[in-house]
Design a protein around this motif. Structure first.
Motif, mmCIF file in Angstrom:
data_model
loop_
_atom_site.group_PDB
_atom_site.id
_atom_site.type_symbol
_atom_site.label_atom_id
_atom_site.label_comp_id
_atom_site.label_asym_id
_atom_site.label_seq_id
_atom_site.Cartn_x
_atom_site.Cartn_y
_atom_site.Cartn_z
ATOM 1 N N TYR A 97 -25.173 16.370 -17.143
ATOM 2 C CA TYR A 97 -25.614 16.330 -18.542
ATOM 3 C C TYR A 97 -27.111 16.039 -18.644
ATOM 4 O O TYR A 97 -27.810 16.629 -19.468
ATOM 5 C CB TYR A 97 -24.801 15.252 -19.276
ATOM 6 C CG TYR A 97 -25.055 15.171 -20.762
ATOM 7 C CD1 TYR A 97 -24.388 16.004 -21.643
ATOM 8 C CD2 TYR A 97 -25.961 14.239 -21.284
ATOM 9 C CE1 TYR A 97 -24.612 15.921 -23.004
ATOM 10 C CE2 TYR A 97 -26.190 14.157 -22.648
ATOM 11 C CZ TYR A 97 -25.509 15.008 -23.504
ATOM 12 O OH TYR A 97 -25.746 14.920 -24.852
ATOM 13 N N ILE A 140 -26.113 20.633 -29.263
ATOM 14 C CA ILE A 140 -24.968 19.744 -29.035
ATOM 15 C C ILE A 140 -23.906 20.118 -30.053
ATOM 16 O O ILE A 140 -24.114 19.988 -31.264
ATOM 17 C CB ILE A 140 -25.366 18.263 -29.175
ATOM 18 C CG1 ILE A 140 -26.311 17.875 -28.040
ATOM 19 C CG2 ILE A 140 -24.119 17.380 -29.154
ATOM 20 C CD1 ILE A 140 -26.757 16.428 -28.080
ATOM 21 N N SER A 142 -19.640 20.052 -31.219
ATOM 22 C CA SER A 142 -18.401 19.280 -31.110
ATOM 23 C C SER A 142 -17.252 20.099 -31.667
ATOM 24 O O SER A 142 -17.433 20.884 -32.607
ATOM 25 C CB SER A 142 -18.509 17.960 -31.882
ATOM 26 O OG SER A 142 -19.592 17.186 -31.413
ATOM 27 N N ILE A 154 -14.090 17.150 -28.080
ATOM 28 C CA ILE A 154 -14.981 17.483 -26.969
ATOM 29 C C ILE A 154 -16.381 17.733 -27.527
ATOM 30 O O ILE A 154 -16.572 18.509 -28.459
ATOM 31 C CB ILE A 154 -14.480 18.710 -26.198
ATOM 32 C CG1 ILE A 154 -13.142 18.413 -25.521
ATOM 33 C CG2 ILE A 154 -15.506 19.161 -25.156
ATOM 34 C CD1 ILE A 154 -12.531 19.600 -24.795
ATOM 35 N N THR A 155 -17.367 17.087 -26.948
ATOM 36 C CA THR A 155 -18.759 17.209 -27.388
ATOM 37 C C THR A 155 -19.655 17.396 -26.169
ATOM 38 O O THR A 155 -19.445 16.760 -25.134
ATOM 39 C CB THR A 155 -19.211 15.950 -28.159
ATOM 40 O OG1 THR A 155 -18.338 15.749 -29.274
ATOM 41 C CG2 THR A 155 -20.639 16.096 -28.665
ATOM 42 N N GLY A 156 -20.635 18.245 -26.317
ATOM 43 C CA GLY A 156 -21.560 18.450 -25.205
ATOM 44 C C GLY A 156 -22.644 19.448 -25.558
ATOM 45 O O GLY A 156 -22.710 19.975 -26.677
ATOM 46 N N THR A 170 -20.391 18.064 -20.862
ATOM 47 C CA THR A 170 -20.179 16.800 -21.578
ATOM 48 C C THR A 170 -20.992 15.680 -20.934
ATOM 49 O O THR A 170 -21.577 15.839 -19.860
ATOM 50 C CB THR A 170 -18.692 16.436 -21.559
ATOM 51 O OG1 THR A 170 -18.286 16.167 -20.201
ATOM 52 C CG2 THR A 170 -17.847 17.567 -22.121
ATOM 53 N N LYS A 171 -21.020 14.530 -21.604
ATOM 54 C CA LYS A 171 -21.747 13.377 -21.073
ATOM 55 C C LYS A 171 -21.124 12.866 -19.786
ATOM 56 O O LYS A 171 -21.778 12.148 -19.013
ATOM 57 C CB LYS A 171 -21.783 12.261 -22.114
ATOM 58 C CG LYS A 171 -22.664 12.576 -23.316
ATOM 59 C CD LYS A 171 -22.722 11.398 -24.278
ATOM 60 C CE LYS A 171 -23.638 11.707 -25.454
ATOM 61 N NZ LYS A 171 -23.713 10.575 -26.411
ATOM 62 N N GLU A 172 -19.884 13.210 -19.581
ATOM 63 C CA GLU A 172 -19.197 12.809 -18.335
ATOM 64 C C GLU A 172 -19.463 13.803 -17.210
ATOM 65 O O GLU A 172 -18.784 13.755 -16.163
ATOM 66 C CB GLU A 172 -17.678 12.704 -18.573
ATOM 67 C CG GLU A 172 -17.275 11.570 -19.502
ATOM 68 C CD GLU A 172 -17.512 11.928 -20.966
ATOM 69 O OE1 GLU A 172 -17.598 13.143 -21.262
ATOM 70 O OE2 GLU A 172 -17.619 11.011 -21.796
ATOM 71 N N ARG A 174 -18.910 17.018 -17.074
ATOM 72 C CA ARG A 174 -17.785 17.936 -16.877
ATOM 73 C C ARG A 174 -18.059 19.205 -17.673
ATOM 74 O O ARG A 174 -18.421 19.156 -18.850
ATOM 75 C CB ARG A 174 -16.471 17.285 -17.331
ATOM 76 C CG ARG A 174 -16.115 16.033 -16.545
ATOM 77 C CD ARG A 174 -14.753 15.494 -16.958
ATOM 78 N NE ARG A 174 -13.680 16.415 -16.612
ATOM 79 C CZ ARG A 174 -12.400 16.195 -16.899
ATOM 80 N NH1 ARG A 174 -12.046 15.077 -17.539
ATOM 81 N NH2 ARG A 174 -11.473 17.071 -16.552
ATOM 82 N N LYS A 176 -16.919 22.305 -19.615
ATOM 83 C CA LYS A 176 -15.746 22.689 -20.388
ATOM 84 C C LYS A 176 -15.921 24.112 -20.921
ATOM 85 O O LYS A 176 -17.007 24.494 -21.375
ATOM 86 C CB LYS A 176 -15.541 21.743 -21.574
ATOM 87 C CG LYS A 176 -15.261 20.296 -21.171
ATOM 88 C CD LYS A 176 -13.856 20.139 -20.638
ATOM 89 C CE LYS A 176 -13.509 18.676 -20.386
ATOM 90 N NZ LYS A 176 -12.116 18.523 -19.893
#
Length: 221
Positions: A97, A140, A142, A154-156, A170-172, A174, A176
Motif C-alpha cells: 500500500y 481511494i 470503497s 473493502i477500501t484501497g 488495501t492497507k493490509e 492485499r 483485491k
C-alpha cells in the motif's frame, strides 16, 4: 490587304530595331517543328488536313501526381499477447500500500485541477460529472453496497481498471479484484463523496471520457 496588316521588315528597319529577320525557310521549319511537338499523335498528312480546315487546339501535358502510399498504422498487442507478456501483472513484492501513496497524491492533484479547485461552495453535481469521466487510477475507493456481502467494506487504492473489474490494494497490502457488476463504490476527495454504480459503469476508462451519463433517481443493484 496582306500588306496592310503586316509586311516584312526592310534591311534599314531591321538594322534600326536590332532585329535579324528570319528567312522564310527557317521560319517554316520552326513552325513545322513546333506543330510536330505539340501534336505528337498526328501524322504529317492529318496535321496538314487540320490546318487547311480549322484551327488546331494544341495539346498540353500535365504531370501526373505520384500517389502517396498510405502508411500502415502499427497494430497494438492483442489481449492474449498482453496476458502472455504479463504486462499488467503486479509482483507480490510490489503489492504494498505504501508504494502507491504517491500515486494517490498525484490523483488528488489531478482531480483538483480538473475541477478548477475543490472549494466548499463547489456544486457536488459538477464534481460527480467530472469524476464519472476522469481517470480513477490512484483514487481511494470503497465498496459500500454489493450483492456479495464479503465485498462490502473493502477500501484501497485503485491500481487497475478494466471493463468489468477494479483491482485495488488495501492497507493490509492485499490485492483485491472487485467486479463492477452488482456493486456500489464511493470515491472521497477533500470532503466530497461521489457514488459509482458499477452495473452502469462497465466501460474502459478510455471509453468513459466520451460517454454521456444520464442522471437517474435510483438504481437497483
Amino acid at each position: 490587304m496582306k500588306s496592310v496588316i503586316y509586311h516584312a521588315l526592310s534591311q534599314k528597319e531591321a538594322k534600326d530595331s536590332d532585329v535579324q529577320p528570319p528567312g522564310a525557310q527557317r521560319a517554316e521549319a520552326f513552325v513545322r517543328a513546333f506543330l510536330k511537338r505539340s501534336t505528337p499523335g498526328m501524322s504529317p498528312q492529318a496535321r496538314e488536313d487540320q490546318l487547311q480546315r480549322k484551327a488546331v487546339v494544341l495539346e498540353y501535358f500535365t504531370r501526373h501526381k505520384r500517389k502517396e502510399k498510405k502508411k500502415k498504422k502499427a497494430k497494438g498487442l492483442s489481449a492474449r499477447q498482453r496476458r502472455e507478456l504479463q504486462l499488467f501483472y503486479i509482483k507480490p513484492e510490489q503489492q504494498r500500500y505504501s508504494l502507491f501513496l504517491p500515486l494517490h497524491e498525484l490523483w488528488k492533484q489531478y482531480i483538483r485541477d480538473l475541477c478548477n479547485g475543490l472549494k466548499p461552495d463547489t456544486q457536488p453535481q459538477m464534481i460527480q460529472a467530472k469524476l464519472l469521466k476522469a481517470d480513477l487510477h490512484g483514487a481511494i475507493i470503497s465498496v459500500t453496497k454489493s450483492k456479495c456481502p464479503s465485498y462490502v467494506g473493502i477500501t484501497g487504492i485503485l491500481l487497475q481498471e478494466t471493463k468489468h473489474i477494479f483491482k485495488i490494494i488495501t492497507k493490509e497490502d492485499r490485492l483485491k479484484v472487485i467486479p463492477k457488476l452488482n456493486c456500489v463504490f464511493t470515491v472521497e476527495i477533500d470532503g466530497f463523496i461521489s457514488y459509482i454504480y458499477g452495473s452502469k459503469f462497465q466501460l474502459r476508462s478510455s471509453e468513459r471520457s466520451a460517454k454521456k451519463f444520464k442522471a437517474k433517481g435510483t438504481i437497483d443493484l
